[in-house]
Motif scaffolding. Structure first.
Motif, PDB file in Angstrom:
ATOM      1  N   LYS A  13     -12.408 -10.208  -2.964  1.00  0.00           N
ATOM      2  CA  LYS A  13     -11.441 -10.651  -1.631  1.00  0.00           C
ATOM      3  C   LYS A  13     -10.043 -10.759  -2.474  1.00  0.00           C
ATOM      4  O   LYS A  13      -9.540 -11.316  -1.237  1.00  0.00           O
ATOM      5  CB  LYS A  13     -12.321 -10.704  -0.470  1.00  0.00           C
ATOM      6  CG  LYS A  13     -13.379  -9.641   0.171  1.00  0.00           C
ATOM      7  CD  LYS A  13     -13.938 -10.473   1.178  1.00  0.00           C
ATOM      8  CE  LYS A  13     -13.862  -9.315   2.108  1.00  0.00           C
ATOM      9  NZ  LYS A  13     -15.415  -9.047   0.590  1.00  0.00           N
TER      10      LYS A  13
ATOM     11  N   GLU B 224     -11.593   5.772  -2.487  1.00  0.00           N
ATOM     12  CA  GLU B 224     -10.565   5.951  -1.736  1.00  0.00           C
ATOM     13  C   GLU B 224      -9.025   5.425  -1.465  1.00  0.00           C
ATOM     14  O   GLU B 224      -9.042   4.871  -0.309  1.00  0.00           O
ATOM     15  CB  GLU B 224     -11.741   5.455  -0.354  1.00  0.00           C
ATOM     16  CG  GLU B 224     -12.693   6.037  -0.252  1.00  0.00           C
ATOM     17  CD  GLU B 224     -13.649   5.071  -1.543  1.00  0.00           C
ATOM     18  OE1 GLU B 224     -13.485   4.394  -2.230  1.00  0.00           O
ATOM     19  OE2 GLU B 224     -14.875   5.669  -1.500  1.00  0.00           O
TER      20      GLU B 224
ATOM     21  N   ASN C 244       0.796  -1.482  -0.191  1.00  0.00           N
ATOM     22  CA  ASN C 244       0.342  -0.293   0.173  1.00  0.00           C
ATOM     23  C   ASN C 244       0.693   1.614   0.284  1.00  0.00           C
ATOM     24  O   ASN C 244       0.379   2.078   0.551  1.00  0.00           O
ATOM     25  CB  ASN C 244      -0.241  -0.294   1.338  1.00  0.00           C
ATOM     26  CG  ASN C 244      -2.204   1.138   0.754  1.00  0.00           C
ATOM     27  OD1 ASN C 244      -2.243   0.757  -0.165  1.00  0.00           O
ATOM     28  ND2 ASN C 244      -2.690   1.243   1.917  1.00  0.00           N
TER      29      ASN C 244
ATOM     30  N   VAL D 278      -7.146   5.946   2.210  1.00  0.00           N
ATOM     31  CA  VAL D 278      -6.507   5.133   3.137  1.00  0.00           C
ATOM     32  C   VAL D 278      -4.895   4.537   2.902  1.00  0.00           C
ATOM     33  O   VAL D 278      -4.874   3.372   2.912  1.00  0.00           O
ATOM     34  CB  VAL D 278      -7.727   3.567   2.863  1.00  0.00           C
ATOM     35  CG1 VAL D 278      -8.880   4.128   3.199  1.00  0.00           C
ATOM     36  CG2 VAL D 278      -7.331   2.961   1.392  1.00  0.00           C
TER      37      VAL D 278
ATOM     38  N   LEU E 198      -7.102   0.993  -8.353  1.00  0.00           N
ATOM     39  CA  LEU E 198      -7.526   1.804  -6.290  1.00  0.00           C
ATOM     40  C   LEU E 198      -9.195   2.501  -7.633  1.00  0.00           C
ATOM     41  O   LEU E 198      -9.213   3.212  -8.131  1.00  0.00           O
ATOM     42  CB  LEU E 198      -6.325   2.524  -6.459  1.00  0.00           C
ATOM     43  CG  LEU E 198      -5.222   2.013  -6.263  1.00  0.00           C
ATOM     44  CD1 LEU E 198      -4.504   3.144  -5.836  1.00  0.00           C
ATOM     45  CD2 LEU E 198      -5.119   0.893  -4.978  1.00  0.00           C
ATOM     46  N   THR E 199      -9.751   2.059  -6.354  1.00  0.00           N
ATOM     47  CA  THR E 199     -11.127   3.215  -5.892  1.00  0.00           C
ATOM     48  C   THR E 199     -10.720   4.721  -5.487  1.00  0.00           C
ATOM     49  O   THR E 199      -9.247   5.125  -5.140  1.00  0.00           O
ATOM     50  CB  THR E 199     -11.936   2.744  -5.338  1.00  0.00           C
ATOM     51  OG1 THR E 199     -11.144   2.291  -3.289  1.00  0.00           O
ATOM     52  CG2 THR E 199     -12.382   1.789  -5.332  1.00  0.00           C
TER      53      THR E 199
ATOM     54  N   ASN F 287      -5.102  -5.429 -10.932  1.00  0.00           N
ATOM     55  CA  ASN F 287      -6.159  -4.168  -9.719  1.00  0.00           C
ATOM     56  C   ASN F 287      -6.014  -2.265 -10.544  1.00  0.00           C
ATOM     57  O   ASN F 287      -4.896  -2.110 -10.418  1.00  0.00           O
ATOM     58  CB  ASN F 287      -5.601  -4.337  -8.655  1.00  0.00           C
ATOM     59  CG  ASN F 287      -5.930  -5.502  -7.731  1.00  0.00           C
ATOM     60  OD1 ASN F 287      -6.730  -6.114  -8.250  1.00  0.00           O
ATOM     61  ND2 ASN F 287      -5.229  -5.936  -7.060  1.00  0.00           N
TER      62      ASN F 287
ATOM     63  N   PRO G  99     -15.248  -3.488  -7.298  1.00  0.00           N
ATOM     64  CA  PRO G  99     -14.477  -3.739  -6.165  1.00  0.00           C
ATOM     65  C   PRO G  99     -15.507  -4.757  -4.947  1.00  0.00           C
ATOM     66  O   PRO G  99     -15.109  -4.157  -4.416  1.00  0.00           O
ATOM     67  CB  PRO G  99     -15.201  -1.963  -5.875  1.00  0.00           C
ATOM     68  CG  PRO G  99     -16.734  -2.343  -6.494  1.00  0.00           C
ATOM     69  CD  PRO G  99     -16.747  -3.450  -7.993  1.00  0.00           C
TER      70      PRO G  99
ATOM     71  N   LYS H 271      -8.118   1.371  -2.745  1.00  0.00           N
ATOM     72  CA  LYS H 271      -9.030   0.189  -2.061  1.00  0.00           C
ATOM     73  C   LYS H 271      -8.711  -0.103  -3.605  1.00  0.00           C
ATOM     74  O   LYS H 271      -8.438  -0.146  -4.453  1.00  0.00           O
ATOM     75  CB  LYS H 271     -10.522   0.336  -1.485  1.00  0.00           C
ATOM     76  CG  LYS H 271     -10.164   0.874  -0.296  1.00  0.00           C
ATOM     77  CD  LYS H 271     -11.541   0.601   0.648  1.00  0.00           C
ATOM     78  CE  LYS H 271     -12.118   1.183   1.642  1.00  0.00           C
ATOM     79  NZ  LYS H 271     -13.309   1.046   2.496  1.00  0.00           N
TER      80      LYS H 271
END
Length: 448
Positions: free
Chosen positions: A264, A283, A189, A447, A280-281, A278, A261, A285
């Motif tokens: 998991k 936020e 992250n 985040v 990212l949103t 992937n 989204p 995520k």
């Protein structure tokens, strides 16, 4: 009384669009801009950043001086994989390099010798895509154009550069960082170690939420200006902000991106090899995303069909699905003959098509050839969508963008995905709507 409006520039690879929304997010106005391509310093075709920015700035001036509208908010959604490099005076150092520009094999080999590909792809949640890995553009500049690289003081993602034109603020935001740039380490992250090893971290401004705004004066009036957002992620945000039910979004256009989204599951090497990655949103995520060069492939074959059958460019728009064709599919009376010509991804299509004997001139009519073409594209789309859907609990799929008016495509998609509720969205282009919704007061917590 002047009407309060939110202005959105939605800059796609193919279409450049401008929207005005009222306070209830109803579309009041839209226009399209035809941008004539130019050539970069290596002679490869690219968007002309100066002409584009002149159109954007002139359009904003026209709105603020019209007396008909009161510009309250301004934001931008753009295609990804595109960087703008600024010198000490805040001026672009390079052309707006096209993400389709070939990436030199020797530089690619050099990079992956330093940063082993399998591990790097998994950590950055992106396959090796050349210039589509926007972060590698900085690596390429550093080692192939060192004098140019030395002039760079800041590097902005494309949406943030358009915002910078009006605010002078240098920022980064998660959706642009997360779209297969190879900059972001999804396992930790944060930026990947290579960004620090190559000493390019100092070129990348502070990361702020997609909902961040700056107030500035335009045409003598105070206007809130957003920091911009990656277009596919913006389309996703529009749905996430108005529904709580798990869903996936197929956002169609030049690229068709399936965004989930609600997964998991970690990416596997096989999924990466099949163009699943992937994002990212807003936020920050992770979003599981599978990509398909759908619109580009369709355009390629339409040109061929139009030439063979002597049809005008938009003839295909009037063709509806023939029930007899669907019945033949259902009864297994047809064998797919279409094979993708511009999608360099055999792992995606090898289990869908039995041969590469696509010979459209063998069909008796344009209509028959076109049905086979859309059938093939739909099979590709279904395979791509299933990668993003995985084993998640999603049972609803939204579809928006350029393919929603393609009757054959939509009906075939529903046929091949019978266990999902498919809803065609006629919102005014999802990416523009998402960028406007964010400006209407939707605050998010970062985040990262």
């Amino acid at each position: 009384m002047a009407i309060p409006v939110t202005a959105i520039f939605d800059i796609g690879k193919t279409n450049k669009k401008f929207f005005l929304f009222d306070e209830n997010l109803r579309e009041l106005h839209h226009e399209y801009f035809k941008l004539t391509p130019t050539l970069d310093d290596d002679g490869f075709e690219c968007d002309d950043i100066y002409v584009l920015c002149n159109w954007i700035q002139n359009t904003v001036r026209k709105i603020t001086s019209s007396g008909e509208y009161q510009l309250k908010r301004l934001n931008f959604s753009t295609y990804g994989a595109t960087l703008v490099h600024l010198d000490a005076d805040g001026k672009p150092v390079t052309p707006l390099y096209n993400y389709l520009k070939p990436f030199p094999d020797d530089i690619c080999d050099q990079f992956y010798k330093q940063y082993p590909q399998d591990e790097h792809n998994l950590h950055t949640a992106s396959p090796a895509l050349g210039m589509l890995n926007a972060g590698l553009q900085l690596y390429w500049l550093k080692y192939t154009k060192p004098q140019v690289f030395q002039r760079i003081r800041y590097t902005l993602h494309f949406p943030q550069y358009l915002s910078y034109l009006f605010t002078g603020q240098l920022v980064s935001e998660p959706t642009s960082i997360g779209c297969h740039t190879k900059l972001w380490d999804f396992s930790r992250n944060r930026y990947h170690d290579w960004v620090y090893t190559e000493k390019i971290d100092h070129l990348l401004p502070e990361i702020v939420p997609a909902s961040k705004t700056f107030q500035t004066i335009i045409g003598g009036h105070a206007v809130k200006v957003g920091v911009g957002i990656h277009d596919s992620s913006s389309a996703l945000a529009a749905y996430m902000m108005r529904t709580q039910e798990p869903f996936a979004l197929i956002s169609t256009g030049t690229w068709s991106i399936t965004l989930n989204p609600y997964t998991k599951e970690s990416l596997t090497r096989d999924e990466l090899n099949r163009d699943c990655l992937n994002f990212l949103t807003i936020e920050g995520k992770p979003v599981k995303a599978s990509r398909l060069f759908l619109g580009h492939e369709l355009d390629h074959h339409l040109r061929i069909l139009n030439d063979i059958f002597h049809k005008e460019a938009r003839y295909y728009k009037q063709i509806k699905l023939q029930d007899s064709f669907l019945k033949k599919i259902h009864n297994h009376e047809l064998t797919p003959s279409f094979y993708p010509a511009t999608i360099a991804n055999p792992l995606l299509s090898q289990d869908v098509f039995s041969s590469d004997n696509w010979k459209p001139n063998n069909f008796e009519s344009y209509e028959e050839a076109y049905h086979h073409l859309i059938w093939g594209l739909t099979l590709l789309q279904v395979a791509s969508a299933r990668l993003a859907l995985g084993n998640s609990d999603v049972k609803k799929i939204y579809i928006d963008g350029g393919f929603i008016d393609n009757d054959i495509f939509i009906k075939l998609l529903q046929y091949y995905l019978p266990n999902y509720t498919i809803e065609v969205s006629h919102m005014p282009l999802g990416s523009a709507h998402g960028a406007a919704m964010i400006m209407q007061g939707k605050q998010v917590e970062l985040v990262v």
